[in-house]
Design an enzyme around this catalytic site. Structure first.
Site, PDB file in Angstrom:
ATOM      1  N   CYS A   2     -77.146  68.169 -16.411  1.00  0.00           N
ATOM      2  CA  CYS A   2     -78.110  68.501 -17.446  1.00  0.00           C
ATOM      3  C   CYS A   2     -79.122  69.505 -16.897  1.00  0.00           C
ATOM      4  CB  CYS A   2     -78.879  67.307 -17.986  1.00  0.00           C
ATOM      5  SG  CYS A   2     -77.864  66.017 -18.670  1.00  0.00           S
ATOM      6  N   ARG A  28     -75.128  73.537 -15.464  1.00  0.00           N
ATOM      7  CA  ARG A  28     -75.470  72.152 -15.151  1.00  0.00           C
ATOM      8  C   ARG A  28     -74.895  71.157 -16.164  1.00  0.00           C
ATOM      9  NH1 ARG A  28     -79.425  71.837 -11.470  1.00  0.00           N
ATOM     10  NH2 ARG A  28     -79.903  69.720 -12.121  1.00  0.00           N
ATOM     11  N   TRP A  76     -74.984  67.231 -19.842  1.00  0.00           N
ATOM     12  CA  TRP A  76     -73.728  66.727 -19.263  1.00  0.00           C
ATOM     13  C   TRP A  76     -73.778  65.222 -19.508  1.00  0.00           C
ATOM     14  CZ3 TRP A  76     -72.316  63.368 -15.236  1.00  0.00           C
ATOM     15  CH2 TRP A  76     -70.981  63.461 -14.830  1.00  0.00           C
ATOM     16  N   ASN A 102     -83.139  64.938 -17.464  1.00  0.00           N
ATOM     17  CA  ASN A 102     -81.968  65.041 -16.595  1.00  0.00           C
ATOM     18  C   ASN A 102     -82.030  63.875 -15.628  1.00  0.00           C
ATOM     19  OD1 ASN A 102     -79.911  65.831 -14.809  1.00  0.00           O
ATOM     20  ND2 ASN A 102     -81.382  67.007 -13.583  1.00  0.00           N
ATOM     21  N   GLY A 103     -80.940  63.092 -15.550  1.00  0.00           N
ATOM     22  CA  GLY A 103     -80.921  61.952 -14.635  1.00  0.00           C
ATOM     23  C   GLY A 103     -80.424  60.719 -15.342  1.00  0.00           C
ATOM     24  N   GLU A 471     -59.024  72.557  -0.330  1.00  0.00           N
ATOM     25  CA  GLU A 471     -59.885  73.356  -1.195  1.00  0.00           C
ATOM     26  C   GLU A 471     -59.050  74.156  -2.200  1.00  0.00           C
ATOM     27  OE1 GLU A 471     -62.796  73.375  -1.991  1.00  0.00           O
ATOM     28  OE2 GLU A 471     -63.228  75.331  -2.828  1.00  0.00           O
ATOM     29  N   LYS A 475     -59.583  73.781  -6.187  1.00  0.00           N
ATOM     30  CA  LYS A 475     -59.929  74.933  -7.035  1.00  0.00           C
ATOM     31  C   LYS A 475     -58.941  75.049  -8.178  1.00  0.00           C
ATOM     32  CE  LYS A 475     -62.856  75.623  -6.097  1.00  0.00           C
ATOM     33  NZ  LYS A 475     -64.126  75.366  -5.474  1.00  0.00           N
ATOM     34  N   GLU A 478     -59.329  72.122 -10.813  1.00  0.00           N
ATOM     35  CA  GLU A 478     -60.537  72.072 -11.637  1.00  0.00           C
ATOM     36  C   GLU A 478     -60.608  73.188 -12.672  1.00  0.00           C
ATOM     37  OE1 GLU A 478     -63.645  73.705  -8.274  1.00  0.00           O
ATOM     38  OE2 GLU A 478     -64.461  72.525  -9.897  1.00  0.00           O
ATOM     39  N   HIS A 494     -44.277  62.187   4.627  1.00  0.00           N
ATOM     40  CA  HIS A 494     -44.601  60.755   4.644  1.00  0.00           C
ATOM     41  C   HIS A 494     -44.842  60.214   3.230  1.00  0.00           C
ATOM     42  CE1 HIS A 494     -44.665  60.618   8.968  1.00  0.00           C
ATOM     43  NE2 HIS A 494     -45.430  61.701   8.996  1.00  0.00           N
ATOM     44  N   LYS A 593     -72.088  71.856 -12.423  1.00  0.00           N
ATOM     45  CA  LYS A 593     -72.290  72.482 -11.121  1.00  0.00           C
ATOM     46  C   LYS A 593     -73.031  71.571 -10.162  1.00  0.00           C
ATOM     47  CE  LYS A 593     -72.373  76.244  -8.479  1.00  0.00           C
ATOM     48  NZ  LYS A 593     -71.033  76.520  -7.926  1.00  0.00           N
TER      49      LYS A 593
END
Ligand code: M6R
Length: 598
Positions: A2, A28, A76, A102-103, A471, A475, A478, A494, A593
């Protein structure tokens, strides 16, 4: 998660200022958005809608509110789905108070039950909505707006950056606990926001609020106090980057722009820190640190991959080092002796990482932050801080900040181990131009086209290329929403090998011609024997190309910087796959983000 904003002193431009600021905070969260403005009227004007800032803009075209002070929010979702009702701002029963948050308010259920019993009516599923009703209660008891705001803050538990406006009011109030909040100070106007880009176009003078602080912004400027109303002296900082740095500069997406910015970001990271002739690294921030007996890294997501890479560098320097997922750190053994705990976090606001660092402090460890954001919570809470100097990163998918984290971790490891590795220093010097060459010559777009219908993607690598494999997979998944996994190349046989078919390309990173590269080539032969297509990311020193369907080449260089170059090819592969699939690259679904909740 947010983004919140507030502004006063912009006159008729207040609405546009808020919406502009929200568009800069959209990284955000982008589930819903809204604004509230207050002027001379008895009620506050609120406009809000599910969807992105563009949806809010469209709604405002036919129904523009006016007012001289206001707040805004981009969401968000944590409590309740992304609907119009759950969009912020939230108001009290009378429509005289509007709040953005936000939170997470942890005790919201008991507060809500209490308020409902007292006759308040709720319209959303959010935790936030208790706040305007708490303020309303305090006002009804005779408190003035500022006292009512403080009274509400005293009742809530959890994490918050909250801002409120009052009908007919001449101020905006805000408070912070465990969520970022910064003021912007201009001549005649004052702002508050979750992050500086929200108002950077108007001012470069900022004040970072700390936990437990309350601020009032009004026509006379700003005042910061504790929750108990004690005045707090705050330093005004000047930010050193321009507003243009947060625009797309003609690129289709922020992510592509930020991939292309990597040479510059790396130069900034290295500038003034390497004395190649003397064979030393100077990090002013560290002023001759004693060599720690051990290093523990804590981080999440992409930053965790950087931490895995950093741990290998320290092990190579003879210092025991380990990387932990920050959210699991609490279950790890306490750091031994004079250990240093390093939080790797681009934003400096990731709740899991902050919590792990607080745990480490509680265990008596020294802490160091490796971050991009000056003034971020991590930079203020840790004993030391190293800035990676990547410049603002807007795309939700981390790209340039990962490269800069790897470069800064090299500097950090070399500084701690007293430099000396001239080959590594030379490789770092050459890194920005080599990254540029990889970007200029990459054929990742054409290669990506061959695999748009793949059932899944596997990424493999060994040593420093193992975190790069992780990574690369992160990437891809997402931003394409396709299944992708990264493995240590030796692990494939394995278990994961059972998933490998002619429809699952294996992207193998093999650089150099040492034992690690030779073994990776062996693993590639295993997948080739199962008819899986192979994409080799290589500097051409091993014979991996013989077994590959496609090659994404990088220049031959030091193993440390080869990992950075290989990652650039993987960034471009993920980007072009997502672009060809028509995905929302800068704002992937369900993500944000800056993850400020645990
Ligand atoms: O701001 P941080 O580096 O602490 O963020 C940690 C992760 O949320 C982040 O790296 C995330 O995995 C990336 N945005 C993914 O591209």
């Amino acid at each position: 998660m947010c983004g919140i904003i507030g502004a006063i002193g912009r006159g008729e431009d207040t609405l546009d200022t808020l919406v502009h600021g929200l568009s800069k905070l959209e990284y955000r969260g982008y589930d819903s958005a809204g604004v509230a403005l207050t002027g001379d009227g008895e009620r506050i004007e609120i406009r809000k809608t599910a969807g992105e800032i563009d949806d809010l803009r469209a709604a405002l075209e036919t129904n523009r509110p006016s007012g001289r002070a206001g707040v805004g929010h981009t969401r968000w979702s944590t409590h309740g789905p992304p609907t119009d009702e759950n969009a912020h701002p939230h108001a009290d029963c009378t429509g005289e108070v509007a709040v953005v948050h936000n939170g997470i308010i942890e005790n919201y259920q008991s507060l809500r039950d209490e308020l409902v019993t007292a006759g308040h009516t709720f319209h959303s599923d959010t935790d936030t909505e208790v706040v305007p009703h708490l303020i309303e209660s305090a006002l009804a008891d005779g408190a003035d707006p500022e006292s009512a705001f403080r009274a509400a803050m005293e009742r809530i538990e959890g994490s918050y950056a909250i801002a409120a406006v009052f009908a007919g009011g001449d101020a905006v109030y805000c408070a912070r606990e465990d969520s970022p909040l910064v003021l912007g100070v201009d001549d005649g106007a004052t702002y508050l926001a979750s992050d500086v880009p929200a108002f950077r176009e108007f001012t470069d003078r900022v004040i970072y609020l700390d936990d437990g602080e309350v601020a009032r912004i009004d026509d006379d400027g700003w005042a910061v106090t504790t929750l108990a109303s004690e005045p707090v002296e705050k330093a005004v900082h000047t930010v050193e980057w321009d507003a243009e740095e947060t625009g797309k500069s003609g690129y289709d997406h922020y992510m592509l722009k930020e991939i292309h910015e990597q040479p510059r970001a790396l130069r900034q990271c290295l500038r003034g820190r390497v004395d190649e002739l003397g064979g030393t690294v100077e990090l002013d921030e560290l002023d001759a640190p004693p060599r720690p007996t051990a290093v523990q890294f804590v981080a999440c997501g992409t930053s965790y991959h950087a931490a895995l890479y950093g741990a290998q560098l320290f092990q190579d320097a003879g210092i025991p080092a380990q990387a932990f997922l920050a959210s699991e750190y609490v279950t790890s053994p306490p750091p031994a002796g004079d250990a240093l705990v390093v939080g790797v976090t681009q934003s400096g606001e990731t709740a899991d990482t902050l919590s792990a660092l607080r745990e480490a402090k509680g265990r008596g460890a020294r802490t160091l932050a490796l971050t991009n954001v000056v003034g971020s919570t991590v930079s203020r809470e840790c004993d030391r801080v190293i800035y990676i100097r990547a410049g603002p990163e807007i795309g939700v998918a981390a790209s340039k900040t990962f490269a800069s984290q790897l470069a800064a971790l090299n500097l950090f490891a070399l500084a701690t181990a007293n430099g000396g590795d001239r080959e590594a220093l030379g490789a770092l010097r050459d890194l920005p131009s080599e990254v540029q060459a990889v970007i200029d010559d990459s054929t990742a777009a054409e290669v990506a086209e061959h695999y748009l219908d793949a059932e899944g993607y596997f990424f493999i690598g060994r040593g420093l290329n193992y975190p790069v494999a992780l990574e690369g997979a992160l990437k891809l998944k997402e931003i394409t929403y396709r299944h992708a996994e990264g493995f240590a190349a030796g692990e494939l046989k394995h278990g994961p090998l059972a998933l490998v078919t002619r429809n699952t390309p294996v992207i193998a990173i093999a650089t150099g011609d040492d034992e690690l590269a030779r073994k990776t080539v062996g693993n590639v032969k295993e997948v080739e024997a199962r008819n899986a297509p192979v994409i080799a990311v290589t500097d051409g020193q091993s014979d991996i190309e013989r077994y590959a369907d496609h090659v994404l080449p990088i220049p031959g260089t030091h193993p440390r910087t080869a990992a950075v170059l290989a990652n650039v090819q993987l960034q471009l592969f993920a980007y072009h796959t997502a672009a060809q699939l028509g995905r929302s690259i800068d704002k992937p679904r369900n993500l944000a983000k800056s993850v400020t909740v645990e």
